[in-house]
Design a protein around this motif. Structure first.
Motif, short mmCIF file in Angstrom:
data_model
loop_
_atom_site.label_atom_id
_atom_site.label_comp_id
_atom_site.label_asym_id
_atom_site.label_seq_id
_atom_site.Cartn_x
_atom_site.Cartn_y
_atom_site.Cartn_z
N ARG A 1 -1.70 31.63 31.39
CA ARG A 1 -1.59 30.27 31.96
C ARG A 1 -0.76 30.23 33.23
O ARG A 1 -1.01 29.43 34.12
N ALA A 2 0.22 31.12 33.33
CA ALA A 2 1.09 31.17 34.50
C ALA A 2 0.49 31.97 35.65
O ALA A 2 1.08 32.05 36.72
N GLY A 3 -0.67 32.57 35.41
CA GLY A 3 -1.33 33.33 36.47
C GLY A 3 -0.83 34.76 36.63
O GLY A 3 -1.13 35.41 37.63
N GLU A 4 -0.08 35.27 35.66
CA GLU A 4 0.48 36.62 35.77
C GLU A 4 -0.59 37.71 35.87
O GLU A 4 -0.30 38.79 36.37
N PHE A 5 -1.78 37.44 35.40
CA PHE A 5 -2.83 38.46 35.38
C PHE A 5 -3.91 38.21 36.43
O PHE A 5 -4.92 38.92 36.45
N ASP A 6 -3.70 37.24 37.28
CA ASP A 6 -4.66 36.95 38.34
C ASP A 6 -4.68 38.09 39.34
O ASP A 6 -3.63 38.68 39.64
N ARG A 7 -5.85 38.37 39.86
CA ARG A 7 -5.95 39.40 40.88
C ARG A 7 -5.39 38.86 42.20
O ARG A 7 -5.56 37.68 42.51
#
Length: 73
Positions: A66-72
C-alpha cells in the motif's frame, strides 16, 4: 507451511485482476489460516507448494504494498 502440509480444506482467493485480463499466469492465491496466518501459492503451478506467513508478516507485507515499497522505479 511445507509443501507436504494439506491445504485442500482452505478457501483460496485470487485477485480479480487475474480473471479475464490475460494476466493470470503471474498470479498467486491466498488463504486465511486458522489463528490468523496466511498461506500463499502459485496459481499456475500449485505443485510448488504453499508458503505460510504469520498475521504480523502478512500485515507488514500488505502495508508495504500500500505504501508503494514494491513499485518499480
Amino acid at each position: 507451511m511445507p509443501a507436504s502440509t494439506p491445504s485442500a480444506g482452505l478457501a483460496w482467493r485470487k485477485s480479480s485482476f487475474s480473471n479475464g485480463n490475460g494476466g493470470g499466469d503471474g498470479c498467486v492465491e491466498v488463504a486465511f489460516l486458522p489463528g490468523g496466518g496466511v498461506a500463499v501459492r502459485d496459481t499456475k503451478d500449485r505443485s510448488l507448494g504453499v508458503h505460510r506467513f504469520t498475521a504480523q508478516e502478512w500485515a507488514a507485507f500488505v502495508a508495504g504494498v500500500r505504501a508503494g515499497e514494491f513499485d518499480r522505479p
